[in-house]
Design a protein around this motif. Sequence first.
Motif, PDB file in Angstrom:
ATOM      1  N   ALA A 132       0.866  -1.188   0.000  1.00  0.00           N
ATOM      2  CA  ALA A 132       0.000   0.000   0.000  1.00  0.00           C
ATOM      3  C   ALA A 132       0.897   1.231   0.000  1.00  0.00           C
ATOM      4  O   ALA A 132       1.236   1.764   1.058  1.00  0.00           O
ATOM      5  CB  ALA A 132      -0.926  -0.020   1.219  1.00  0.00           C
ATOM      6  N   PHE A 134       3.984   1.019  -1.143  1.00  0.00           N
ATOM      7  CA  PHE A 134       5.331   0.497  -0.858  1.00  0.00           C
ATOM      8  C   PHE A 134       6.185   0.739  -2.091  1.00  0.00           C
ATOM      9  O   PHE A 134       5.872   0.244  -3.168  1.00  0.00           O
ATOM     10  CB  PHE A 134       5.271  -1.004  -0.530  1.00  0.00           C
ATOM     11  CG  PHE A 134       6.598  -1.569  -0.114  1.00  0.00           C
ATOM     12  CD1 PHE A 134       7.151  -1.230   1.111  1.00  0.00           C
ATOM     13  CD2 PHE A 134       7.289  -2.449  -0.932  1.00  0.00           C
ATOM     14  CE1 PHE A 134       8.387  -1.745   1.507  1.00  0.00           C
ATOM     15  CE2 PHE A 134       8.516  -2.978  -0.551  1.00  0.00           C
ATOM     16  CZ  PHE A 134       9.061  -2.621   0.680  1.00  0.00           C
ATOM     17  N   ILE A 157      -1.456  -1.870  -4.862  1.00  0.00           N
ATOM     18  CA  ILE A 157      -2.272  -0.831  -5.501  1.00  0.00           C
ATOM     19  C   ILE A 157      -1.341   0.097  -6.260  1.00  0.00           C
ATOM     20  O   ILE A 157      -0.306   0.522  -5.748  1.00  0.00           O
ATOM     21  CB  ILE A 157      -3.166  -0.071  -4.506  1.00  0.00           C
ATOM     22  CG1 ILE A 157      -4.123   0.854  -5.279  1.00  0.00           C
ATOM     23  CG2 ILE A 157      -2.366   0.709  -3.456  1.00  0.00           C
ATOM     24  CD1 ILE A 157      -5.382   1.222  -4.538  1.00  0.00           C
TER      25      ILE A 157
HETATM   26  C1  GAR Z   1      -0.897   5.726  -3.542  1.00  0.00           C
HETATM   27  O1  GAR Z   1      -1.364   6.647  -4.483  1.00  0.00           O
HETATM   28  C2  GAR Z   1      -0.512   4.428  -4.227  1.00  0.00           C
HETATM   29  O2  GAR Z   1      -1.327   4.095  -5.314  1.00  0.00           O
HETATM   30  C3  GAR Z   1       0.882   4.751  -4.701  1.00  0.00           C
HETATM   31  O3  GAR Z   1       1.459   5.475  -3.640  1.00  0.00           O
HETATM   32  C4  GAR Z   1       0.434   6.201  -2.950  1.00  0.00           C
HETATM   33  C5  GAR Z   1       0.551   5.877  -1.483  1.00  0.00           C
HETATM   34  O4  GAR Z   1      -0.303   6.677  -0.710  1.00  0.00           O
HETATM   35  N1  GAR Z   1       1.608   3.553  -4.986  1.00  0.00           N
HETATM   36  C6  GAR Z   1       2.566   3.474  -5.902  1.00  0.00           C
HETATM   37  O5  GAR Z   1       2.910   4.407  -6.593  1.00  0.00           O
HETATM   38  C7  GAR Z   1       3.189   2.107  -6.045  1.00  0.00           C
HETATM   39  N2  GAR Z   1       4.067   2.062  -7.162  1.00  0.00           N
HETATM   40  P1  GAR Z   1      -0.628   6.287   0.794  1.00  0.00           P
HETATM   41  O6  GAR Z   1       0.714   6.067   1.483  1.00  0.00           O
HETATM   42  O7  GAR Z   1      -1.326   7.498   1.333  1.00  0.00           O
HETATM   43  O8  GAR Z   1      -1.467   5.047   0.795  1.00  0.00           O
END
Ligand code: GAR
Length: 195
Positions: A87, A89, A108
């Motif tokens: 999530a 990562f 995701i």
């Molecule tokens: C999210 O937008 C997720 O989709 C993206 O990082 C962000 C994390 O936000 N993931 C990637 O880019 C993976 N390659 P969060 O820490 O607030 O969940």
Amino acid sequence: MKRVAILISGGGSNMVRLVEDMAGDHPCQPVLVASNDPDAGGLAKAAAMGLPTAAVDHRAYRGDRAGFEAALLEPILAVRPDIICLAGFMRILTPDFVERFQGRMLNIHPSLLPKYTGLHTHARAIEAGDAEAGATVHLVIPDLDAGPILGQARVPIMPGDTADRLAARVLIREHQLYPAVLRRFASGDQTPLYL
Ligand code: GAR
């Protein structure tokens, strides 16, 4: 009850949404939030929600990816997870690591895969003149962002959108998509969910 470990690198807003959803009637329970960055804002949020946390600083393993992953594996294996949720990562995992959890590790990604694997997805979608952007939850395979799709949420790209504005709009949809997909996945349903 399926045991879920969540891996984060940043603010952890998707992690928070997954944990909140699991607090209700749910086939899963969160057992660990781990990060490659000891300063990731999500670690404090996880601790405040009463979850075990672990941090393995990838910067201490420069040039030693195997060493980093061995250290990261320790707290993960200790909690015997059934499912791993990536999530936000932001480290690429080696085939060895991925294969260990193949079929039970979800990620995701902030684009409508197969478009825009990797980084800067929103800027690339705007630059290409796309009408839509979105997010995808998929099973992780050794090839980056290429595993079977478990769900997608779409948002329109508005005139004058910046990457940041679009990212914020997509993130809201990520928070709906990821919990919904995890619920279905944990119940054995791998047919893609389109929101
Ligand atoms: C999210 O937008 C997720 O989709 C993206 O990082 C962000 C994390 O936000 N993931 C990637 O880019 C993976 N390659 P969060 O820490 O607030 O969940």
